[in-house]
Structure formats: C-alpha cells, structure tokens
Design an enzyme around this catalytic site. Sequence first.
Site, PDB file in Angstrom:
ATOM      1  N   HIS A 143       0.807  -1.225   0.000  1.00  0.00           N
ATOM      2  CA  HIS A 143       0.000   0.000   0.000  1.00  0.00           C
ATOM      3  C   HIS A 143       0.841   1.277   0.000  1.00  0.00           C
ATOM      4  CE1 HIS A 143      -3.563  -2.345   0.549  1.00  0.00           C
ATOM      5  NE2 HIS A 143      -3.284  -2.723   1.771  1.00  0.00           N
ATOM      6  N   ASP A 180      -2.395 -10.428  -2.669  1.00  0.00           N
ATOM      7  CA  ASP A 180      -2.944 -10.012  -1.378  1.00  0.00           C
ATOM      8  C   ASP A 180      -4.425  -9.662  -1.596  1.00  0.00           C
ATOM      9  OD1 ASP A 180      -1.760  -8.627   1.461  1.00  0.00           O
ATOM     10  OD2 ASP A 180      -3.656  -7.811   0.710  1.00  0.00           O
ATOM     11  N   HIS A 182      -6.119  -7.361  -0.489  1.00  0.00           N
ATOM     12  CA  HIS A 182      -6.346  -5.915  -0.626  1.00  0.00           C
ATOM     13  C   HIS A 182      -5.662  -5.413  -1.893  1.00  0.00           C
ATOM     14  CE1 HIS A 182      -6.473  -6.994   3.730  1.00  0.00           C
ATOM     15  NE2 HIS A 182      -7.645  -6.399   3.597  1.00  0.00           N
TER      16      HIS A 182
END
Length: 371
Positions: A143, A180, A182
Amino acid sequence: MTTGYLWDEIFGWHDTGSGALFPADPTAGHQPLGHHVAHPDTKRRMHELICVSGLIDHLTRIQPRTATEAELTRVHTAEHVGRIRRDSELPKGGDAGDGISPFGKGAYRIAALGAGSAIAMTEAVVDGTVDNGYALVNPAGHHALPETGMGFCIFNNVAIAARHAQAALGIERIAIVDWDVHHGNGAQAIFADDPSVLTVSLHQDRCFPPNSGLVTERGTGAGHGYNINIPMPVGTGDGGYQYAAETVIGPALEAFAPELVLVASGFDPNAMDPLARQLVTSRGFISLTETVMAAADRSAHGRLVLLQEGGYSPVYVPFCGLATIETLAGVHVLDDAILPVVGGMGGHDLEPHQKALVDQVAELIADVHRP
Ligand code: 3YP
Ligand code: ZN
C-alpha cells in the site's frame, strides 16, 4: 529446482502497538488488545512451520540486507524516508502515515531490512544463485506510496525490488502480480505511466483502500493498459481464484513476456482471515503459484520472486505459506492440517458472477503487448 528463502528474526520484532486494529483510544472505544491484528507472530509462526515441517532443508537461505537510502528513494521521497527514520528514533515510535499503521522504536531498521531483503532475493534469482525465491519480509509494503506509508505498510518492498532490477540488474520488463486480498494500490500508482512494469492486482472488490482497485483503473499515458485490476466478488473461493489465475494472470503475463516476475504474496484471501471475506485455501495459493511459475518459465527463465505482504490468521497463514513455498520448491513435506475444515466449505466452485467479472477483465489483455 533451488528455491531461496529469507526470514530474519528482527521481522518478528516489528511493533504494531497495543491497539486491536486501530490505535487504542478509550474515547473512541478502541480497546487495547494483546495482539494487534497485524502482530508479526503470524509470520513468525509461518517461518516456524517451514522449519519444523522440514521444508527448510529443501531451501537455500538467502541473507537479508538493509536497503540504502538511495535504494529506498528510487520509489519514495527523501521526506518520507527521513520522517520514518526520525520518528523511529522516538521512544514510542510513530505511524507510517495514515494514523492506523503504528510502528515502534527502531522500525526504520526493520522496514529497511525488509526492503533490502526484497532486493537481496531479487538479486539471488537474477544472478542464478537460486531459481526462484520467497522472502518472508515484515512489515508489508504494497500500500505504500512514494510520499507516505499506509495500511500497515512503510516502504513498498515490491516496487523497490522492481526499480532495483531495472536500475542495477539489467532487467527491462517486469510483471508484478499482487494476490494479497487488498488492492495493490502502491505499485499501481508508482508504475502507472510506465509500460515496462505490468501490474496485476487480484483482490477483493473494494476492500482496502476504500473504493480502490476498480477494473477501470488501467494506467495512464504510456502506461495505459499496463495495470490490470481483478476485483473479485466477496466470498470467492478456490475455484474463482483458479479461474482468475488461468484466465487473466497467465494470459496477461504471456502477452507481456516479462523478464522477471515479482509477486506481492499476501495470504489474507484465506478462508479464516479477519480482514477480508474470501474463501481461499492452500489449494488456491498452489494454483496461483503454479500460474506465475509457468509464466516465469515461458519468458523469464523461471525468474520468480515472492515477497510477503498481508495475512492475519495465525492459525491458517502458516499452512498457506508452507504450501506456496512447497510449490516453488517442487516438494511436499506436510499436508495442510486445516484443509479438512476449510476445504469442504460451500463456495469453492466458480460462481457465475465471479466468472463474469473475470471474463470482463480478460478482455483488457488485448491491450497488453511486449513493449
Ligand atoms: C488496513 C486497515 C484495514 C484493512 C487493512 C489492510 C491491511 C492489508 O493487509 N493490506 O494488504
Ligand atoms: Zn492485505
């Protein structure tokens, strides 16, 4: 097949604070908890299963190293790197940037070791020390943006490894596959206008970051077409993941013909994860691994590096990791002991709405070419 493996005990000392998910705050009702959801014990348990199962005897240990500031600033601003370094000298540490990603004193050293370890494993694979490799790094990175960390991530390990491969190892075309649960927003943003890095993120539809990772986010300028998002519907199991791997990830990489494949390997699509609502078992991670191995074999001499991202079930993540690394190494040492619980749950077969999403994304591959 020789498979590299990397873990350092200090990754288990990354202090995510006393909050449960958000920093403890009695006014807001956030109670402290013994283990933050991203407590590194989950990854330490994965490492220990790799040792206790005997898989470690089939792997080649690669030594971690610390990323230099020059390596970090290939991706991040000097301001971000400097702030993390300074705040990590404070008695109580700081936050990666979004207020929900606390780190303790000394986190800079740990995060820089994680980023450097991503580089070290990439070097080992590119120079032929090993055929492929798994770096069990912590904290996660996918992220993190150039100017800030977020979502428990400090430095974007996979992007730092990609930039290093291009700047120092003579590699041009790189595919980054992010499984992942996300969205891999960091690599999407960092390489948005760069057609030399194909970014493919397979994630749960609008899970985290909020409203991020839509099919319509396809890269910008010269990079248009070189970002592919596969936002799977909530509740997707092994069948849906296998279909996405075979229908999008494999063919997209075949069209792009990368010289190196990097994977942001999160185990949070697993059926027991507290931070998402997917149903993947070790079988799903095996099919994802087989897909990227076959793609790497086709165009990259098998060069494949997996870097640890999220995964928050202390019970199940170790078995997902074990099966993934067994697949990389071409050995089987221990059955998934949780598969009798999660493997027979309803929902593993490909559902029509999952197929429809994947088929829609597959049409975007027509715009992927070997640049
Ligand atoms: C960050 C706050 C809520 C969800 C969480 C996601 C962290 C993660 O595993 N990212 O890949
Ligand atoms: Zn995640």
